[in-house]
Write an enzyme that holds these catalytic residues in place. Structure first.
Site, PDB file in Angstrom:
ATOM      1  N   TYR A  56     -45.240 -16.111 -27.592  1.00 50.99           N
ATOM      2  CA  TYR A  56     -43.853 -16.268 -28.030  1.00 50.99           C
ATOM      3  C   TYR A  56     -43.836 -16.548 -29.529  1.00 50.99           C
ATOM      4  CZ  TYR A  56     -39.275 -18.434 -28.722  1.00 50.99           C
ATOM      5  OH  TYR A  56     -38.022 -18.758 -29.187  1.00 50.99           O
ATOM      6  N   HIS A  57     -42.917 -15.906 -30.244  1.00 46.91           N
ATOM      7  CA  HIS A  57     -42.858 -15.999 -31.707  1.00 46.91           C
ATOM      8  C   HIS A  57     -41.797 -17.000 -32.137  1.00 46.91           C
ATOM      9  CE1 HIS A  57     -43.008 -14.911 -35.873  1.00 46.91           C
ATOM     10  NE2 HIS A  57     -43.732 -13.828 -35.674  1.00 46.91           N
ATOM     11  N   GLY A  58     -42.215 -18.116 -32.715  1.00 50.29           N
ATOM     12  CA  GLY A  58     -41.275 -19.083 -33.255  1.00 50.29           C
ATOM     13  C   GLY A  58     -40.642 -18.598 -34.541  1.00 50.29           C
TER      14      GLY A  58
END
Length: 301
Positions: free
Chosen positions: A100-102
Site C-alpha cells: 500500500y502506498h502512503g
C-alpha cells in the site's frame, strides 16, 4: 546568490516545474540529506573499484548502500519507532512485493534500509516515470535499485534472483487515498502477469499508521483532474508527525500455473486488505497513532 527554495517560491530565477518539484520532494523526504550522505560515501570509498564497474547493482556499492541504509534506519527508529515484522515470509529467491502506498513512501525507505542491514539484500523498486525526470537523482536511483518497471526489466530482475517491489496504486493511491486506507489500483494487473510469467510468489506488505504520518488535503477534486491529465503529483502532503510505524510482511501467495491474471490480482488485493484490516484502526487516528509510540502491546500479529 538565490537558492532553489527562493527561486521556486518567488520566481526570481526561471526554473522548470520539475526543478521545483524536485526541491519540494527533497524537503518532504530528506532526499537532499540522503544525496549528500550518499555522495560523501562515494568519495571516500574505493574510487578505483567504483570506476571499474559499470553495474550499479554491484557489491562495490555496498558500503555506500550500508551508510545510506544506516542513516534511514536511525531516523526511522528515532522519529517513528519503526518496527519490521514478517521478514521470514520473504522467499530466499525472487518474488514480487506488493504494498500500500502512503502519501509519502518514507515507510518503504525504512523497509528497504532495514532489509539491507539485516539481510544484506537489495530489493529493486518500481517507481513512477516522473521520478526519473527529476534532475540530479540518476546515480542514486540506479545504485539503490529503483527502475521504471517495464515488463522486460522486471522479468530480468526476477530471473537474476532479486526481490522486486511495486505499489499497484502508485502515485494515484498516494495522492487520493485517505485515512480509510482504500486501495486504488484501478485496472493495474501487470505485476500479476509478470509474477505468472516469472513463476514467482507475490508477497503482500503494509505499514501501520502510514497515513497518519503524512496526509493529503481533503479538497482534491481539482488536483485529481490535474493529475489525471498530467500524471504529475501537484497535491502537497502535510504532516511529518512522529507516529508509530510498523511494517508487516504477509504470507506469500505461491505461484499457481492454474490461476488467471485477474484472479491473482484479486487474491493479492485481498491479502493486502487483510493486512490493513488486521493491523490498522479505520478510520486512521493521528492521536492513536501517536499514542502507539508508548504502547508496548501492539495490535495482534
Amino acid at each position: 546568490m538565490i537558492g532553489r527554495k527562493e527561486s521556486c517560491a518567488s520566481g526570481q530565477l526561471p526554473m522548470t516545474y520539475l526543478n521545483c518539484l524536485a526541491y519540494v520532494l527533497e524537503e518532504w523526504t530528506a532526499v537532499e540529506y540522503l544525496k549528500k550522505y550518499f555522495f560523501h560515501v562515494v568519495i571516500i570509498s574505493r574510487s578505483d573499484e567504483v570506476k571499474a564497474t559499470k553495474d550499479p547493482l554491484s557489491e562495490v556499492w555496498d558500503s555506500a548502500r550500508k551508510t545510506v541504509a544506516s542513516f534511514w534506519d536511525i531516523y526511522a527508529r528515532i522519529w517513528h519507532g519503526y518496527e519490521l515484522h514478517g521478514v521470514e515470509n520473504l522467499p530466499e529467491g525472487p518474488g514480487i512485493l506488493v504494498y500500500y502506498h502512503g502519501a509519502i513512501p518514507i515507510d518503504y525507505l525504512y523497509f528497504l534500509s532495514r532489509l539491507f542491514l539485516w539481510k544484506k539484500r537489495l530489493c529493486l523498486s518500481v517507481a513512477d516515470h516522473f521520478v526519473f525526470r527529476l534532475p540530479g537523482l540518476k546515480l542514486l536511483l540506479e545504485v539503490t535499485g529503483v527502475m521504471p518497471g517495464t515488463r522486460e526489466e522486471c522479468l530480468s530482475a526476477l530471473k537474476n534472483g532479486h526481490l522486486v517491489s511495486i505499489s499497484p496504486g502508485g502515485v494515484r493511491e498516494a495522492l487520493f487515498s485517505d485515512e480509510s486506507y482504500q486501495l486504488m489500483w484501478g485496472n493495474r494487473k501487470g505485476f500479476a502477469q509478470v509474477a505468472l510469467d516469472a513463476k514467482v510468489p507475490i508477497i503482500p506488505m503494509y505499514t501501520q499508521n502510514v497515513r497518519e504520518g503524512y496526509r493529503m488535503f481533503k479538497e482534491r477534486r481539482f488536483f485529481r483532474k490535474l493529475y489525471e491529465s498530467t500524471r504529475l503529483p501537484f497535491t502537497p502532503p502535510y504532516g511529518g508527525l512522529p507516529v508509530k510505524f510498523r511494517t508487516y510482511i504477509g504470507e506469500p501467495i505461491p505461484y499457481d500455473p492454474n490461476i488467471t491474471t485477474d484472479e491473482l490480482v484479486e487474491k493479492t488485493k485481498s491479502a493486502v486488505q487483510a493486512l490493513i484490516k488486521k493491523h490498522q484502526t479505520i478510520p486512521g487516528s493521528i492521536w492513536k497513532a501517536l499514542m502507539d509510540r508508548f504502547d508496548r502491546h501492539r495490535k495482534s500479529d
